[in-house]
Design an enzyme around this catalytic site. Structure first.
Site, PDB file in Angstrom:
ATOM      1  N   LYS A  39       0.854  -1.190   0.000  1.00 54.43           N
ATOM      2  CA  LYS A  39       0.000   0.000   0.000  1.00 54.43           C
ATOM      3  C   LYS A  39       0.890   1.240   0.000  1.00 54.43           C
ATOM      4  O   LYS A  39       1.750   1.403   0.871  1.00 54.43           O
ATOM      5  CB  LYS A  39      -0.874  -0.039   1.256  1.00 54.43           C
ATOM      6  CG  LYS A  39      -2.225   0.608   1.101  1.00 54.43           C
ATOM      7  CD  LYS A  39      -3.091   0.228   2.284  1.00 54.43           C
ATOM      8  CE  LYS A  39      -4.410   0.944   2.258  1.00 54.43           C
ATOM      9  NZ  LYS A  39      -5.149   0.754   3.512  1.00 54.43           N
TER      10      LYS A  39
HETATM   11  C1  E4P Z   1      -8.446   1.762   3.362  1.00 57.24           C
HETATM   12  O1  E4P Z   1      -7.691   0.959   2.933  1.00 57.24           O
HETATM   13  C2  E4P Z   1      -8.325   2.429   4.668  1.00 57.24           C
HETATM   14  O2  E4P Z   1      -7.646   1.555   5.535  1.00 57.24           O
HETATM   15  C3  E4P Z   1      -9.635   2.720   5.312  1.00 57.24           C
HETATM   16  O3  E4P Z   1     -10.721   2.334   4.534  1.00 57.24           O
HETATM   17  C4  E4P Z   1      -9.761   4.079   5.905  1.00 57.24           C
HETATM   18  O4  E4P Z   1     -11.019   4.181   6.531  1.00 57.24           O
HETATM   19  P1  E4P Z   1     -11.373   5.262   7.615  1.00 57.24           P
HETATM   20  O5  E4P Z   1     -11.657   6.551   6.917  1.00 57.24           O
HETATM   21  O6  E4P Z   1     -12.587   4.725   8.287  1.00 57.24           O
HETATM   22  O7  E4P Z   1     -10.192   5.367   8.544  1.00 57.24           O
END
Ligand code: E4P
Length: 222
Positions: free
Chosen positions: A84
């Site tokens: 990522k």
């Molecule tokens: C995506 O990969 C992120 O980890 C995640 O969806 C972020 O979500 P949040 O806005 O609830 O922290």
């Protein structure tokens, strides 16, 4: 549409996996902090042993060399690890290099269709638009996802749209209508997808009537 769980909590991952509908996992540094655990790489490996699907593990370097070094190490943990990478200039450069090296990537923190366009041109495997966080600032997260799906379809990009920062079942329902490739969501949202009060009420009535039927049978039927 693939379902990923958005957590680093091993118990939650096991619970979602037991439903038999889980296709992968997304984590991030904040989710790692919440889950705890001493060793990041060991933790990612344990997730990979639970779920037979893509597991996103995020780099924390923000310079090209650092991203590449961390990413190569993460990709070496397990064949299902997807690196990522944040949607910043050095991240975009790294996406292209990872692609050339056969390392799959999830480009994260996407908040506009132009960002998504650049990530796709750089060869990202997944793009993660954060729809909930867009809604949080009174913009339209669904519109963002819809725009990206349209742009990718216009040009035939292979980058998969991974709807992220999902807050509730309606996000999932609309994403499915839009045609996203993947939705990643917390366990609470996955559980809520199958809940309906009419199902619960209907089942309660069926079971009560079945009990009456059985009781009557004992007296009336031979
Ligand atoms: C995506 O990969 C992120 O980890 C995640 O969806 C972020 O979500 P949040 O806005 O609830 O922290």
């Amino acid at each position: 549409m693939k379902f990923f769980i958005d957590t680093a909590d091993l118990d939650e991952i096991r619970e979602a996996n037991a439903m038999g509908v889980l296709d992968g996992v997304t984590t991030n540094p904040s989710l790692m902090k919440k889950a705890g655990g001493a060793d990041f790489h060991e933790h990612i490996f344990r997730i990979c042993e639970i779920v037979d699907g893509d597991v996103s593990a995020e780099v924390t370097a923000v310079d090209y060399d650092g991203i590449m070094e961390e990413g190569r190490t993460l990709a070496g943990i397990h064949k299902n690890v997807v690196v990522k990478v944040p949607l910043i200039m050095d991240g975009i450069k790294a996406l292209k290099s990872f692609k050339e090296q056969g390392i799959r990537t999830n480009c994260t923190l996407c908040f506009s269709s132009t960002q998504a366009l650049i990530a796709a041109k750089a060869g990202a495997t997944y793009i993660s638009p954060f729809m909930g966080r867009v809604d949080d600032i009174s913009w339209d997260g669904l519109q963002l996802v819809e725009d990206i799906v349209e742009v990718y379809s216009n040009y035939g990009f292979e980058t998969q749209v991974l709807a992220a920062s999902i807050r509730h079942p309606m996000h999932v329902a609309r994403c499915a209508q839009i045609g996203v490739d993947v939705a990643t969501m917390p366990l609470a949202v996955i559980s809520r997808l199958l809940k309906h009060p009419l199902t619960d009420n209907g089942l309660e009535k069926f079971l009560a009537d079945w009990a009456d039927y059985r009781a009557e049978g004992e007296t009336v039927r031979p």
